[in-house]
Design a protein around this motif. Structure first.
Motif: not given
Ligand SMILES: *Cc1c(COP(=O)(O)O)cnc(C)c1O
Length: 360
Positions: A79, A166, A76, A101-103, A105-106, A98-99, A143, A95
């Motif tokens: 990210f 990732d 994380s 998507k989190k990447a 966002k950052e 969820v992982w 990912t 995309q």
């Protein structure tokens, strides 16, 4: 009762790695002092750091112009560390869950992000294909294994821009062409160790190209350092996690390396997917061609929907641990990482067969 561990992460580790670590915590390197009580500047520890990096290089055939780093903060933290170091104007992301998507966002904190494709429309049950990677992006982020949904990118893709991956949940599970990537990162706690350390494999020439000021700890060059003995030693490294990683990689090597892991992982996954496809009570959730070798996701067939809780109890009573699916997919997920033995998969398959016999 014997337990069969299918946890998604943290998860099963090789027994010899655990045993060796217990011993090192008591007495590290015949010093009479435990691993958690020595200085990280002692020659014994410097040797462990070097050996761990060398094992990575050997097992994954990492070219000389790459560095392997061991950092705190988990995947994380990467990210944001990735875009901080690499995103000057625009980055492209795939995309796939969820992982990812989190990447994304950052990354948006640092510049423009183009999501080139997404499989959100079908709850990330497949890997998008036929997308175009923009050639004006600073990098393209994927990912490779989507831990929650059980989908996986099985090949090293060609990218016209720096490829960043990732690989938290499928690193060391198959041979890799590292030269196709600019940077590979992940948390250790799925295939290469316990929680507490992240790995970063980075090609040095991609660094130092952004104009923003970077906090010292965020700049990858800090952790590369000037000399090998400084590598990942700018501040106190997570010695416990790195030691377990060292022992885990030694185990991978002793098993025959990533080729042997890959062969075994395919056998395990094939056996489990074959049972899911054969057994009329269950159905797989991921697109067949994108099925992960690491996380096998399945649900009750529509007709048997009301049996889900019953199967979980049935499996638990037979020693299965951690097969409840992630809440965003439901049903079941069996994580069958490198250290998960064939015996566990056989036990789960037997369990599914027996349940069908009793209920189907
Ligand atoms: C588990 C996981 C993460 C998060 O890792 P942390 O080390 O907990 O931050 C990120 N990406 C993927 C693909 C994962 O499976």
């Amino acid at each position: 009762m014997k337990k069969y561990n299918f946890n998604a992460g943290p998860c099963v580790l090789p027994k010899p790695a655990i045993e060796a670590t217990i011993e090192a915590i008591r007495d590290f390197d015949n010093t009479g002092i435990g691993l958690l009580e020595i200085s990280h500047r002692t020659p014994g520890w410097e040797r462990i750091m070097k050996e761990t990096a060398d094992l990575w290089k050997e097992l994954l055939n990492i070219p000389d112009n790459y560095q392997v780093l061991f950092l705190g903060g988990g995947a994380s933290t990467q990210f944001f560390e990735v875009p901080a170091n690499l995103l000057e104007k625009k980055a492209a992301y795939l995309q796939t869950g969820v992982w990812a998507k989190k990447a994304i966002k950052e990354a948006k904190l640092y510049g423009e992000v183009e999501v080139v494709a997404s499989s959100e429309d079908k709850n990330y049950s497949y890997i998008p294909k036929g997308y175009t990677i923009p050639t004006d992006a600073d990098y393209f982020h994927i990912t490779t294994n989507n831990t929650i949904y059980g989908t996986e990118i099985h090949e090293d893709i060609d990218s016209p821009v720096t490829l960043v991956a990732d690989m938290s949940s499928d690193i060391m599970s198959r041979p890799l062409d590292v030269s196709k990537y600019g940077l590979i990162y992940g948390g250790a706690q799925k295939n290469v160790g316990p929680a507490g350390v992240a790995f970063v494999i980075v090609r040095e020439d991609i660094l130092g190209k952004v104009n923003r000021p970077l906090p010292t700890m965020v700049d990858y060059r800090t952790h590369i350092g000037k000399e090998e003995k400084d590598r990942s030693m700018f501040n106190t490294p997570p010695v416990f996690a790195i030691y377990v990683m060292h022992e885990t990689l030694k185990w991978v090597k002793a098993q025959g390396g990533v080729d042997a892991m890959y062969k075994r992982n395919k056998e395990k996954a094939e056996m489990l997917y074959a049972e899911i496809d054969r057994n009329k009570m269950f159905v797989g959730t991921a697109a067949v061609e994108d099925r992960s070798l690491m996380n096998v996701c399945f649900v009750m067939n529509e007709e048997y929907k009301d049996k889900e809780g019953e199967f979980l109890d049935f499996a638990k009573a037979r020693g299965m641990v951690g097969i409840k699916g992630h809440r965003s997919v439901g049903g079941f997920r069996a994580s069958i990482y490198n250290a998960c033995p064939m015996e566990s998969v056989e036990a789960l398959v037997d369990c599914m067969k027996e349940f069908e016999k009793n209920n189907g």
